[in-house]
Design a protein around this motif. Sequence first.
Motif, PDB file in Angstrom:
ATOM      1  N   LYS A 195     -31.107 -20.654  20.149  1.00  0.00           N
ATOM      2  CA  LYS A 195     -32.463 -20.416  19.656  1.00  0.00           C
ATOM      3  C   LYS A 195     -33.300 -21.341  20.381  1.00  0.00           C
ATOM      4  CE  LYS A 195     -31.451 -20.458  15.524  1.00  0.00           C
ATOM      5  NZ  LYS A 195     -30.097 -20.780  15.373  1.00  0.00           N
ATOM      6  N   SER A 196     -33.233 -22.541  19.818  1.00  0.00           N
ATOM      7  CA  SER A 196     -34.205 -23.638  20.372  1.00  0.00           C
ATOM      8  C   SER A 196     -34.330 -23.890  21.962  1.00  0.00           C
ATOM      9  CB  SER A 196     -33.904 -25.191  19.684  1.00  0.00           C
ATOM     10  OG  SER A 196     -33.523 -24.814  18.391  1.00  0.00           O
ATOM     11  N   THR A 197     -33.003 -23.628  22.448  1.00  0.00           N
ATOM     12  CA  THR A 197     -32.959 -23.819  23.903  1.00  0.00           C
ATOM     13  C   THR A 197     -33.780 -22.617  24.501  1.00  0.00           C
ATOM     14  OG1 THR A 197     -30.775 -24.548  23.930  1.00  0.00           O
ATOM     15  CG2 THR A 197     -31.402 -23.755  25.921  1.00  0.00           C
ATOM     16  N   ASP A 208     -32.509 -24.735  31.088  1.00  0.00           N
ATOM     17  CA  ASP A 208     -31.880 -25.785  30.387  1.00  0.00           C
ATOM     18  C   ASP A 208     -30.464 -26.101  31.307  1.00  0.00           C
ATOM     19  OD1 ASP A 208     -31.001 -26.981  27.999  1.00  0.00           O
ATOM     20  OD2 ASP A 208     -29.293 -25.520  27.705  1.00  0.00           O
ATOM     21  N   GLY A 212     -28.309 -28.727  26.139  1.00  0.00           N
ATOM     22  CA  GLY A 212     -29.304 -29.175  25.256  1.00  0.00           C
ATOM     23  C   GLY A 212     -30.677 -29.756  25.886  1.00  0.00           C
ATOM     24  N   THR A 230     -31.559 -27.647  14.177  1.00  0.00           N
ATOM     25  CA  THR A 230     -32.626 -27.369  13.777  1.00  0.00           C
ATOM     26  C   THR A 230     -32.899 -27.293  12.102  1.00  0.00           C
ATOM     27  OG1 THR A 230     -33.090 -25.905  15.750  1.00  0.00           O
ATOM     28  CG2 THR A 230     -35.129 -26.102  14.061  1.00  0.00           C
ATOM     29  N   ASP A 329     -24.249 -16.505  31.129  1.00  0.00           N
ATOM     30  CA  ASP A 329     -23.610 -17.381  32.083  1.00  0.00           C
ATOM     31  C   ASP A 329     -22.063 -17.841  31.791  1.00  0.00           C
ATOM     32  OD1 ASP A 329     -24.346 -20.606  31.456  1.00  0.00           O
ATOM     33  OD2 ASP A 329     -25.534 -18.944  30.425  1.00  0.00           O
ATOM     34  N   SER A 386     -30.375 -18.996  29.322  1.00  0.00           N
ATOM     35  CA  SER A 386     -31.340 -19.997  29.361  1.00  0.00           C
ATOM     36  C   SER A 386     -30.984 -20.979  30.482  1.00  0.00           C
ATOM     37  CB  SER A 386     -31.380 -20.520  27.901  1.00  0.00           C
ATOM     38  OG  SER A 386     -31.865 -19.505  27.111  1.00  0.00           O
TER      39      SER A 386
END
Length: 611
Positions: A195-197, A208, A212, A230, A329, A386
């Motif tokens: 999520k945060s990535t 990214d 991280g 988080t 990926d 990402s």
Amino acid sequence: MDPRVSELFGAGSALKCAAPGLGAGYGGPGASAGSALGIAPKKTASKNGKKVKGRASRNTKPNNNPPYLPPEAEEGNIEYKLKLVNPTQYRFEHLATQMKWRLQEGRGEAVYQIGVEDNGLLVGLSEEDMKASLKTLRRMAEKVGADITILREREVEYDSDVPRQIAEVLVRKVPDDQQFLDLRVAVLGNVDSGKSTLLGVLTQGELDNGRGRARLNLFRHLHEIQSGRTSSISFEILGFNSKGEVVNYSESRTAEEICESASKMITFIDLAGHHKYLKTTIFGLTSYCPDFAMLVVSANTGIAGTTREHLGLAMALKVPIFIVVSKVDLCPRGTVERTVRQLERILKQPGCNKVPMVVASADDAVTAAQQFAQSPSITPIFTLSSVSGESLDLLKVFLNILPPLSNSKEQEELMQQLTEFQVDEIYTVPDVGTVVGGTLYSGICREGERLVVGPTDEGHFLGLKVCSIQRNRSACRVLRAGQAATLALGNFDRSLLRKGMVMVSPEMNPTICWLFEAEIVLLFHAKTFRRGFQVTVHVGNVRQTATVERLHGKEELRTGEKAVVRFRFIKHPEYLKVGAKLLFREGVTKGIGHVTSQAARTAGQGLALRN
Ligand SMILES: Nc1nc2c(ncn2[C@@H]2O[C@H](COP(=O)(O)OP(=O)(O)OP(=O)(O)O)[C@@H](O)[C@H]2O)c(=O)[nH]1
């Protein structure tokens, strides 16, 4: 609410039935959303506004669906125009006024379908007529202070040998006075799902490294950086300008710069994935009034941990959901498809009743955004990375077009009501003093305005003055209903404030209550739910323990059952509204419902005005 949604909160029973490999009815990632329209995509807008060639329509397999759209609706922000070739001055003025109105309906955004009759028939135009029509449309947009972006151009192969075109065009107002369209998206998903990535990549514009790097910009607390998790709620912004181009930190240095050039702002509310932060996740969903929820699922782990619970929470709170399968990926295509099938099965089960729509092309992304806004059961699914950036553009196309669910009339009505601001966060800022963060539920709030805040533990409301207002970290003089902001309250004593309070206009004479009744559905409970049980109740920004005082007509309640229940807050009175959505939990126990009545008294009796 369908009580069968409780299956999502059970001990994984539905997960078992969602075993991979049973994808009956699965269209695969290639299942095109656009084909339902009976037209062949030709060109689609890419992220930088340039056109990308779509599938060649004439050489693909024949399409037997009738070429029509649903008839044009009088209300809303979608307009059909058969052609706009050389209008007289009088007609041009009329067209411009109509565009202004459609833009108002979409809170600054409208979609024009050119080459389409009012009844939805896709007649199509010759290349020359289409060119002239788009020229007129651009002039109309200029006249009303808007820009246009061609979302897609298609050929219709209906009743004629000569190819004819239809075009779908996004018209977006250039912002004035920071009044950009602001949509809030709550980000849900299991721990480490990415999520945060994803937010880091979308909002910072840099991919990214798989370890991280992208998420580092987003963390707020030291322990989060150390553990990579988080725990607090953070807000990230992604802007789009009037031409539909991304505005983020890659070109802008500050949030203020982003706000200045954006016509539309997506504010992501990054909620924690780990189960131990569930309290914060629920608070984020109930309090910040998100317009949509984005559920992130890692392609290699599939539906794991809190995924089902998060899905259930968003559905219980009726927040429309779209899904992002991340980290494609990391695994072979087969694994990604298995995760998609797993999701499709869960979404289609009776408790959810959703229609999954896999987004595989920019054309699908346009259709998904439009259909998603029209029907809450449509659930778009994106598969992206990402790290490699694969299919990230499709999510951006979708977010750019995603319309607000409320129109300008509903917005106007809310703004006519008395001011009510929900206090979600409290800070002390050096040189500024006490600052509260939250959402303006109704009315308008101006700098210098006097409001009352409460209820205090004694049930009072206290007077205060709004010294200044900031939206997305930049100054703003007027706040309108539905907008989130931080308000500086000068030297107002911070210790008198708590999350869950409201700041309202003094004329409101707010009511408060200790006791209220709610019609509820028990989503999950290990044993039985009966009188004397204590739960944490969430209603909007209110979060407090309450005791079950009574179950009307029942001794006890089991999972999936409904009842009207009387609750009593244990610590202090609260400001509640009849009809408000409610969610409660205690350990594995969870339930949802709405407030049906309250034993209210006016806080005015103890109204202590200060300042
Ligand atoms: N290979 C690859 N790794 C990714 C991708 N997205 C995220 N990651 C990695 O996965 C790890 C976890 O990502 P986070 O973004 O911290 O996960 P989260 O869902 O925000 O986790 P919580 O904040 O704990 O809820 C990080 O090491 C990322 O670098 C991706 O698309 N591909």
